[in-house]
Design a protein around this motif. Sequence first.
Motif, PDB file in Angstrom:
ATOM      1  N   ARG B 194       0.825  -1.204   0.000  1.00 49.82           N
ATOM      2  CA  ARG B 194       0.000   0.000   0.000  1.00 49.82           C
ATOM      3  C   ARG B 194       0.857   1.251   0.000  1.00 49.82           C
ATOM      4  O   ARG B 194       0.563   2.217  -0.694  1.00 49.82           O
ATOM      5  CB  ARG B 194      -0.902   0.002   1.237  1.00 49.82           C
ATOM      6  CG  ARG B 194      -1.981  -1.049   1.149  1.00 49.82           C
ATOM      7  CD  ARG B 194      -2.886  -0.975   2.346  1.00 49.82           C
ATOM      8  NE  ARG B 194      -4.174  -1.591   2.038  1.00 49.82           N
ATOM      9  CZ  ARG B 194      -5.181  -1.634   2.889  1.00 49.82           C
ATOM     10  NH1 ARG B 194      -5.063  -1.087   4.070  1.00 49.82           N
ATOM     11  NH2 ARG B 194      -6.314  -2.189   2.539  1.00 49.82           N
ATOM     12  N   ALA B 195       1.937   1.203   0.792  1.00 46.45           N
ATOM     13  CA  ALA B 195       2.834   2.360   0.840  1.00 46.45           C
ATOM     14  C   ALA B 195       3.408   2.614  -0.546  1.00 46.45           C
ATOM     15  O   ALA B 195       3.430   3.755  -1.017  1.00 46.45           O
ATOM     16  CB  ALA B 195       3.952   2.124   1.852  1.00 46.45           C
ATOM     17  N   ALA B 196       3.828   1.550  -1.227  1.00 42.74           N
ATOM     18  CA  ALA B 196       4.402   1.714  -2.562  1.00 42.74           C
ATOM     19  C   ALA B 196       3.374   2.351  -3.492  1.00 42.74           C
ATOM     20  O   ALA B 196       3.691   3.260  -4.263  1.00 42.74           O
ATOM     21  CB  ALA B 196       4.859   0.364  -3.103  1.00 42.74           C
ATOM     22  N   ALA B 197       2.116   1.899  -3.393  1.00 41.40           N
ATOM     23  CA  ALA B 197       1.064   2.463  -4.246  1.00 41.40           C
ATOM     24  C   ALA B 197       0.838   3.940  -3.918  1.00 41.40           C
ATOM     25  O   ALA B 197       0.716   4.771  -4.814  1.00 41.40           O
ATOM     26  CB  ALA B 197      -0.232   1.677  -4.082  1.00 41.40           C
ATOM     27  N   SER B 198       0.826   4.253  -2.613  1.00 47.44           N
ATOM     28  CA  SER B 198       0.578   5.650  -2.237  1.00 47.44           C
ATOM     29  C   SER B 198       1.726   6.544  -2.694  1.00 47.44           C
ATOM     30  O   SER B 198       1.549   7.734  -2.904  1.00 47.44           O
ATOM     31  CB  SER B 198       0.381   5.777  -0.718  1.00 47.44           C
ATOM     32  OG  SER B 198       1.622   5.871  -0.058  1.00 47.44           O
ATOM     33  N   LEU B 199       2.904   5.957  -2.865  1.00 48.05           N
ATOM     34  CA  LEU B 199       4.046   6.742  -3.328  1.00 48.05           C
ATOM     35  C   LEU B 199       4.086   6.833  -4.852  1.00 48.05           C
ATOM     36  O   LEU B 199       4.984   7.440  -5.411  1.00 48.05           O
ATOM     37  CB  LEU B 199       5.352   6.129  -2.800  1.00 48.05           C
ATOM     38  CG  LEU B 199       5.493   6.154  -1.267  1.00 48.05           C
ATOM     39  CD1 LEU B 199       6.670   5.332  -0.818  1.00 48.05           C
ATOM     40  CD2 LEU B 199       5.608   7.583  -0.761  1.00 48.05           C
ATOM     41  N   GLY B 200       3.117   6.171  -5.498  1.00 47.37           N
ATOM     42  CA  GLY B 200       2.979   6.325  -6.943  1.00 47.37           C
ATOM     43  C   GLY B 200       3.428   5.135  -7.768  1.00 47.37           C
ATOM     44  O   GLY B 200       3.417   5.194  -8.988  1.00 47.37           O
ATOM     45  N   ALA B 201       3.853   4.052  -7.129  1.00 48.61           N
ATOM     46  CA  ALA B 201       4.379   2.918  -7.887  1.00 48.61           C
ATOM     47  C   ALA B 201       3.255   2.036  -8.423  1.00 48.61           C
ATOM     48  O   ALA B 201       2.291   1.765  -7.719  1.00 48.61           O
ATOM     49  CB  ALA B 201       5.305   2.088  -6.999  1.00 48.61           C
TER      50      ALA B 201
END
Lengths: 365, 293
Positions: B194-201
């Motif tokens: 989720r963190a990766a997604a929130s960072l745009g990945a």
Amino acid sequence: MNAGTNAYVEFEGVHKSYDGETEVVRDLHLSVQEGEFLTLLGPSGSGKTTCLMMLAGFEAPTRGAIRLGGRTIHDVPPRQRDIGMVFQNYALFPHLTVGENLRFPLEVRGMDKAVAAERVRDAMRLVRLEGFEARRPGELSGGQQQRVAIARALVFEPRLVLMDEPLGALDRRLREEMQFEIRRIQRTLGVTVIYVTHDQQEAMVMSDRVAVFNRGRIEQVAAPEVLYEEPERPFVATFIGDNNLLRGEVVDVDGDYCQVDIGEHTITAFLVSPRAVGDTVVLAVRPERIGLADEPGTYGNEFVVPISDVIFLGDHLLVRATMGEQGDFVVKIPNIVGHGAVLPGDRVRIGWTATDCRALVPDED
Amino acid sequence: MLEHANLDTCGSYPQRGRMTASSPRERASHYAHVAFCAAVLVFLIAPILVVVPLSFNAEPYFTFTEGMLRFEPDAYSLRWYASIVEDEAWLRALVNSLGIGVSATVVATVLGTLAALGLASPAMPGRPLVMGLLISPMVTPVIISAAGFFFFYSSLGLAQTHLGLILAHAALGTPFVVITVTATLAGFDVNLTRAAASLGAGPWRTFRRVQLPLIAPGVLSGALFAFATSFDEVVAVLFMGGIDQRTIPRQMWSGIREQISPAILAVATFLIAFALLLMGVVEWLRRRGSQAD
């Protein structure tokens, strides 16, 4: 709770249910202004984290609309929302160094390496962790990891940052330090922050406004001091600070004030929302607004009550008085009177002014 | 070649011995316990180890010669090692084993990892059923699978081809990858994705930069198991393989049946060394994996 035209984040009639039966979020309306620090405060399971997850895009609302900058975001995947997120367990990438963690969102955006390095340096300075770039998250303390998580959520300069109980795992001293730190960073950058916590003190310290959640609904949204001084619901009255609650029936209404029969006594109280004679209300009186009256006529409401217990707490005394069938009643007296001035078994005259006693609509069960 | 022997059951109890005053009876049962464990180990390992000295036999026998027992240097020789290196059939078998093994491992690792990732998602419907199906090649007797492969692949024209064997071995090896990767994913924090997604990945970048590095020990040990499965597999090869698909185990099979020569003991020694190496790598990965947590 009107959806202002310049609202940056808007929840409009949002419902969320995981199983199609129980709604964890019910008919939620909320608007957040740009640059605001808004806290979603409530006990666990009250729906506050679900709201945050819906805004971040990890959950979808069952009904209703969520808008960001005036645009509905239901079809926008999380990675395109450009929202910074700080997780409860930090969610730092353990195999990457602190610097690589911070560079991650910049690499994703294809940023020039020199510019990215500059941004990482700035972010590290902002959270006061210069020189830690080469460390791995596992080599940092909890507080330092939290700073890295905040820096990572800010480094790509999102306009909105969400924080999900980010200080929950820290000890009390560190937590208080970080509260001021987060507040300072938010003021410095002017970024909009939506913060989730179950700690009312944390909410009071940091927020411009607090939305109090209870069982999937927002009970009240207001500035911390307003929530404390002017709670509109019994839940808010007891969740923010301490309050004595008395249940009674309205026997007379006179403008903003009403007479309430609580059994043995009739009390004059401030009417928070219109109520008619015969309606049930809940009266809320803060313990520190109750005083000992040496002579009759000091306060608008006065009663002679027996004292069941006295707890000495240094700067103040907590006095337990019995209020007829309504049970115990707590009075907080500043320690001017001295230890031993009030003793269990005494009958004393206590009282409060009508403005300090708020007649609230009872919570539905 | 990899023996999944669980030696934990043979552990002794040092604290127990120290804490209680040991009566003769207790001591007797302790020695019996140790003797039993030793016997288990001997019966597990001795048949394997005995192959090693025999492979250096100077005579074409499968038994220890008198000279060997007296440790006479003349009784030992490297002639069987020389014979396998010179024999084109063994070389071809080695090339086949490595080629088929590596290819099957790649297929099994990719498919098994993807399957484990999918099965780890809470959104996946019918997880236990799919998991059961994926694991089934591990519990089905190989002879059943092999017969199945034979009839099915024959109708597709894949019997007696390298591709057919690669696919069959991949099917047998995939469960190992699914299991090891699933185990690694059990400790994987969803918030990292989720963190990766929130960072745009996007999903691919998230997999490559965040998930894969963290589950790599599981993926690699699964791959090693898959390779070992293919490398020592003989039943499917017997059914499916033609003269061009002879692998090392298949060649040993003919070696035992057709030409009784200690050359296969030399091959066996080589395989034991190879298996030890693989086990060492798996153990090293496991330790690295547990350190990362």
